[in-house]
Design an enzyme around this catalytic site. Sequence first.
Site, PDB file in Angstrom:
ATOM      1  N   GLU A 173      20.501  14.070  -3.785  1.00  0.00           N
ATOM      2  CA  GLU A 173      21.861  14.607  -3.916  1.00  0.00           C
ATOM      3  C   GLU A 173      21.899  15.626  -5.053  1.00  0.00           C
ATOM      4  O   GLU A 173      21.508  15.321  -6.190  1.00  0.00           O
ATOM      5  CB  GLU A 173      22.885  13.493  -4.177  1.00  0.00           C
ATOM      6  CG  GLU A 173      24.305  14.068  -4.268  1.00  0.00           C
ATOM      7  CD  GLU A 173      25.420  13.036  -4.168  1.00  0.00           C
ATOM      8  OE1 GLU A 173      25.163  11.896  -3.725  1.00  0.00           O
ATOM      9  OE2 GLU A 173      26.555  13.382  -4.537  1.00  0.00           O
ATOM     10  N   ASP A 212      30.072  23.663  -7.081  1.00  0.00           N
ATOM     11  CA  ASP A 212      31.086  24.596  -7.592  1.00  0.00           C
ATOM     12  C   ASP A 212      31.274  25.819  -6.677  1.00  0.00           C
ATOM     13  O   ASP A 212      30.297  26.487  -6.345  1.00  0.00           O
ATOM     14  CB  ASP A 212      30.678  25.065  -8.991  1.00  0.00           C
ATOM     15  CG  ASP A 212      30.325  23.871  -9.865  1.00  0.00           C
ATOM     16  OD1 ASP A 212      31.159  23.442 -10.655  1.00  0.00           O
ATOM     17  OD2 ASP A 212      29.208  23.336  -9.695  1.00  0.00           O
ATOM     18  N   LYS A 245      35.550  33.576  -7.741  1.00  0.00           N
ATOM     19  CA  LYS A 245      35.639  35.024  -8.004  1.00  0.00           C
ATOM     20  C   LYS A 245      34.465  35.757  -7.375  1.00  0.00           C
ATOM     21  O   LYS A 245      33.320  35.310  -7.508  1.00  0.00           O
ATOM     22  CB  LYS A 245      35.648  35.283  -9.517  1.00  0.00           C
ATOM     23  CG  LYS A 245      36.900  34.782 -10.200  1.00  0.00           C
ATOM     24  CD  LYS A 245      36.877  35.084 -11.675  1.00  0.00           C
ATOM     25  CE  LYS A 245      38.135  34.514 -12.317  1.00  0.00           C
ATOM     26  NZ  LYS A 245      38.015  34.324 -13.738  1.00  0.00           N
ATOM     27  N   THR A 277      33.973  11.172  -2.382  1.00  0.00           N
ATOM     28  CA  THR A 277      33.545  11.511  -3.744  1.00  0.00           C
ATOM     29  C   THR A 277      34.793  11.633  -4.635  1.00  0.00           C
ATOM     30  O   THR A 277      35.917  11.753  -4.156  1.00  0.00           O
ATOM     31  CB  THR A 277      32.750  12.835  -3.801  1.00  0.00           C
ATOM     32  OG1 THR A 277      33.655  13.919  -3.707  1.00  0.00           O
ATOM     33  CG2 THR A 277      31.698  12.911  -2.709  1.00  0.00           C
ATOM     34  N   TYR A 308      35.644  14.128  -6.563  1.00  0.00           N
ATOM     35  CA  TYR A 308      36.250  15.449  -6.401  1.00  0.00           C
ATOM     36  C   TYR A 308      37.055  15.512  -5.099  1.00  0.00           C
ATOM     37  O   TYR A 308      38.161  16.062  -5.056  1.00  0.00           O
ATOM     38  CB  TYR A 308      35.143  16.511  -6.405  1.00  0.00           C
ATOM     39  CG  TYR A 308      35.659  17.916  -6.302  1.00  0.00           C
ATOM     40  CD1 TYR A 308      35.916  18.670  -7.447  1.00  0.00           C
ATOM     41  CD2 TYR A 308      35.905  18.493  -5.057  1.00  0.00           C
ATOM     42  CE1 TYR A 308      36.399  19.958  -7.346  1.00  0.00           C
ATOM     43  CE2 TYR A 308      36.390  19.776  -4.948  1.00  0.00           C
ATOM     44  CZ  TYR A 308      36.628  20.507  -6.086  1.00  0.00           C
ATOM     45  OH  TYR A 308      37.120  21.787  -5.992  1.00  0.00           O
TER      46      TYR A 308
END
Length: 247
Positions: A72, A146, A150, A220, A222
């Site tokens: 992972e 992540d 941008k 998870t 998140y």
Amino acid sequence: MSAAKNKTEKNRGVSGRDGPQWYGRRRGHKLRPNRQALIDTLLPELRVELPETGKLDLRSLFPEPVRDVWLEVGFGGGEHLAAQALAYPEIGFIGCEPFINGTANLLSLIDRDGLTNVRLFDDDARKLFPVLPDASLGRLYALYTDPWPKTRHHRRRFICGETVDVLVRLLKDGAELRLAHDHMGYVGWMLEHLTRCEDLQWRARSKQDWTAPPTDWVETRYEKKAKEKGLKPAYLCFVRGSRNGNE
Ligand SMILES: C[S@@+](CC[C@H](N)C(=O)[O-])C[C@H]1O[C@@H](n2cnc3c(N)ncnc32)[C@H](O)[C@@H]1O
């Protein structure tokens, strides 16, 4: 960002002379003494060390024989990894996460559940990849890595041309690549990069296949927060094709 810093970043790309550049966080709040103790005592026992030469023998990392090794990338607090390791005791798990507070949390779960089938690489997974043998992983998870929304940061995204090539090398024939995200821009980006790779097959046939999680899914940390905000994750499961040309 200053022009000079931006220029350096552009020149460096994903992998610079000193290996991949890490842009994420390494540390959060100060660790509580019991968490710090786990970092000081348990982490050295479970840490995967990079060999000076050659490749790692993955199965020898674990005290008991393992049927397969799954990895992972970016386990965060480790809730998903610990639950998978509990559900699949015959599998050896390697978790990669440079964020020390996340590693401390996973160590507390390993300690609580007495898990013996988890090893940790407390750094950028891309530093570990070169020492992993070809076709050595039966599954790879990269969940909510992540999104770097941008445009000028897109090159920092974990899924990119360079890592897709590496993942294809590392995955066994028939191995699964599991990805999830709630940021639809990044989901589109991942699909663009992965569907153009002939060695990976996206198994989704209907919307249900990517809007519902796999049956053995563990939510998870998140993901829980994303759902609380009303966001709807996408679950992308790819299978590595056969090296002999047969599926
Ligand atoms: C948004 S968090 C998600 C954490 C966890 N997967 C979850 O869903 O709760 C993304 C995590 O991925 C980690 N990460 C991103 N790229 C990574 C890489 N190349 N190697 C290891 N960890 C990585 C970051 O440190 C961060 O903890």
